[in-house]
Design an enzyme around this catalytic site. Sequence first.
Site, PDB file in Angstrom:
ATOM      1  N   CYS A 181     -11.810  26.538  63.933  1.00  0.00           N
ATOM      2  CA  CYS A 181     -11.044  25.735  64.608  1.00  0.00           C
ATOM      3  C   CYS A 181     -11.407  25.810  66.291  1.00  0.00           C
ATOM      4  O   CYS A 181     -11.394  24.834  66.941  1.00  0.00           O
ATOM      5  CB  CYS A 181      -9.522  25.948  64.214  1.00  0.00           C
ATOM      6  SG  CYS A 181      -9.073  25.564  62.499  1.00  0.00           S
ATOM      7  N   CYS A 215      -8.008  30.491  63.650  1.00  0.00           N
ATOM      8  CA  CYS A 215      -9.102  29.914  62.786  1.00  0.00           C
ATOM      9  C   CYS A 215     -10.251  30.171  63.808  1.00  0.00           C
ATOM     10  O   CYS A 215     -10.387  29.017  64.737  1.00  0.00           O
ATOM     11  CB  CYS A 215      -8.701  28.833  62.148  1.00  0.00           C
ATOM     12  SG  CYS A 215     -10.027  27.710  61.803  1.00  0.00           S
TER      13      CYS A 215
END
Length: 107
Positions: free
Chosen positions: A34, A31
């Site tokens: 993230c 991600c």
Amino acid sequence: MVVKAISGIEEYHSIINSDKVVLVEFWAQWCGPCRVMSPVFENMSNGTNGIQFFKVNIDDEDAISGEIGVRSIPMFVAFQHGRKIDQFIGASPPGLETLIHKVKASA
């Protein structure tokens, strides 16, 4: 403060059932947002008293992410006494900072 990775659902339950305010970052290696927010989360943990910071890799800990119902990441969830008290989803440092200030006030 070092943000500790949670390993296993038993450890997760033990941590969130604390009488202390706990903030958990749900993330994944793949991600991009993230990877942007994880260092921000770690940086915000330094100098934030009254809140314990943890992280859960949703790919490694699918039982935890399934229990909490993670649908989008990065997701930051605050707990106390085993109850979710607030959450923030997204890659916005100001949004995360707002969440931290809100839950710190309840600590």
